[in-house]
Motif scaffolding. Structure first.
Motif, PDB file in Angstrom:
ATOM      1  N   ASP A 131     -24.774   2.981  56.477  1.00 53.02           N
ATOM      2  CA  ASP A 131     -23.456   2.516  56.926  1.00 53.02           C
ATOM      3  C   ASP A 131     -23.580   1.078  57.425  1.00 53.02           C
ATOM      4  O   ASP A 131     -23.780   0.821  58.615  1.00 53.02           O
ATOM      5  CB  ASP A 131     -22.939   3.437  58.034  1.00 53.02           C
ATOM      6  CG  ASP A 131     -21.530   3.072  58.476  1.00 53.02           C
ATOM      7  OD1 ASP A 131     -20.938   2.132  57.899  1.00 53.02           O
ATOM      8  OD2 ASP A 131     -21.015   3.725  59.420  1.00 53.02           O
ATOM      9  N   LEU A 132     -23.441   0.139  56.527  1.00 54.59           N
ATOM     10  CA  LEU A 132     -23.630  -1.265  56.881  1.00 54.59           C
ATOM     11  C   LEU A 132     -22.544  -1.784  57.816  1.00 54.59           C
ATOM     12  O   LEU A 132     -22.745  -2.779  58.518  1.00 54.59           O
ATOM     13  CB  LEU A 132     -23.690  -2.121  55.610  1.00 54.59           C
ATOM     14  CG  LEU A 132     -24.789  -1.760  54.611  1.00 54.59           C
ATOM     15  CD1 LEU A 132     -24.855  -2.805  53.506  1.00 54.59           C
ATOM     16  CD2 LEU A 132     -26.156  -1.630  55.297  1.00 54.59           C
ATOM     17  N   ASP A 133     -21.409  -1.120  57.834  1.00 55.29           N
ATOM     18  CA  ASP A 133     -20.333  -1.541  58.726  1.00 55.29           C
ATOM     19  C   ASP A 133     -20.539  -1.061  60.160  1.00 55.29           C
ATOM     20  O   ASP A 133     -19.759  -1.423  61.054  1.00 55.29           O
ATOM     21  CB  ASP A 133     -18.990  -1.022  58.218  1.00 55.29           C
ATOM     22  CG  ASP A 133     -18.544  -1.718  56.938  1.00 55.29           C
ATOM     23  OD1 ASP A 133     -18.818  -2.930  56.816  1.00 55.29           O
ATOM     24  OD2 ASP A 133     -17.949  -1.050  56.063  1.00 55.29           O
ATOM     25  N   ALA A 134     -21.570  -0.260  60.372  1.00 55.48           N
ATOM     26  CA  ALA A 134     -21.812   0.280  61.722  1.00 55.48           C
ATOM     27  C   ALA A 134     -22.457  -0.735  62.648  1.00 55.48           C
ATOM     28  O   ALA A 134     -22.525  -0.520  63.860  1.00 55.48           O
ATOM     29  CB  ALA A 134     -22.683   1.531  61.640  1.00 55.48           C
ATOM     30  N   SER A 147     -22.705  -4.825  63.922  1.00 56.60           N
ATOM     31  CA  SER A 147     -22.034  -6.126  63.953  1.00 56.60           C
ATOM     32  C   SER A 147     -23.057  -7.233  64.187  1.00 56.60           C
ATOM     33  O   SER A 147     -24.220  -6.977  64.523  1.00 56.60           O
ATOM     34  CB  SER A 147     -21.005  -6.152  65.087  1.00 56.60           C
ATOM     35  OG  SER A 147     -21.666  -6.078  66.349  1.00 56.60           O
TER      36      SER A 147
END
Length: 265
Positions: free
Chosen positions: A104-107, A109
């Motif tokens: 989950d690369l969006d997890a 920031s």
């Protein structure tokens, strides 16, 4: 090393209010060392470690500081010199993580990466820089970085955490070259350690389940305690490893042997 092998030596142990850091502080204290117990938020726990060190025969002080702050690193170093006159050993144990599935690369920031690197990598560098003069002057200065197998295998709580520990491993070798022959720099890379960190992160029931599952996975069929890692830190910090620098030691119960294996039985 005899039972009082660190007697008279001064060690700064960052992040030593709980877990591995606390075990390291207590271990050195039993051998007569002066300990700077560093903490970020856990004041009561840090004071308990100070009391344990003093009960064991060592001397100790507790100093608040976030190693991501260069000013705090210099404050910790100054407190050590004021209290004990020297610094012989630095254990860079302070570390943080963020739990995020690797896929989950969006997890994660930019701020997550910056915060993890700020503590796990930059903080370790800033602590070395803050105490380099007394470490060199001691004649037997030693830095021990507490890293992780995550930095070797790209596993663990998140990609950011694994990347930060990989950077710490590389920095260990770079500093070992840069600071030789006056100061030795080594790292220990634990796997799963049954500490309060896991209990706080997952809760008691889940932490115990993870420990049981882990013990069934590794060849040594056991989970490390913080004291197991403290023993390795003591080895790197003491005279038994006086001809060792730039080393990164896996302390994972043999988990790295699992590559390509389906069973150890």
């Amino acid at each position: 090393m005899d039972e009082r092998g660190f007697k008279g030596k001064t060690a700064i142990v960052t992040g030593s209010a709980t877990g591995i850091g606390a075990a390291v502080a207590r271990r050195f204290g039993r051998e007569g060392a002066n300990i700077v117990v560093n903490y970020s938020r856990s004041k009561a726990e840090a004071e308990a470690v100070v009391a344990a060190v003093e009960t064991a025969g060592g001397r100790a002080i507790a100093i608040q500081g976030d190693v991501a702050s260069d000013a705090d690193c210099r404050k910790i170093a100054a407190a050590a010199i004021e209290a004990f006159g020297t610094v012989d050993i630095l254990v860079n144990n302070a570390g943080i993580t963020k739990f995020a599935a690797h896929a989950d690369l969006d997890a994660l920031s930019q701020a997550d990466f910056q915060r993890l690197y700020g503590v796990n990598v930059i903080g370790a560098f800033q602590m070395v820089r803050a105490v380099i003069a007394p470490l060199k002057a001691s004649g037997h200065g030693s830095v021990v970085n507490v890293s992780s197998i995550a930095g070797t295998f790209g596993i663990g709580s998140s990609i950011a955490y694994a990347a930060s520990k990989g950077a710490l491993n590389t920095m260990t070798r770079s500093l070992a070259r840069a600071l030789a022959p006056h100061v030795r720099v080594n790292a220990v890379c634990p796997g799963f350690v049954a500490s309060s960190w896991f209990t706080r992160s997952f809760g008691t029931e889940t932490a115990e389940r993870l420990a049981d599952e882990h013990a069934k996975t590794v060849p040594l069929e056991r989970v490390a305690a913080p004291e197991d890692i403290a023993d390795i830190v003591a080895f790197f910090a003491g005279p038994a490893s006086r001809h060792v620098t730039g080393e990164t030691l896996l302390a994972d119960g043999g988990l790295h042997l699992a590559v390509g294996q389906t069973s150890f039985r």
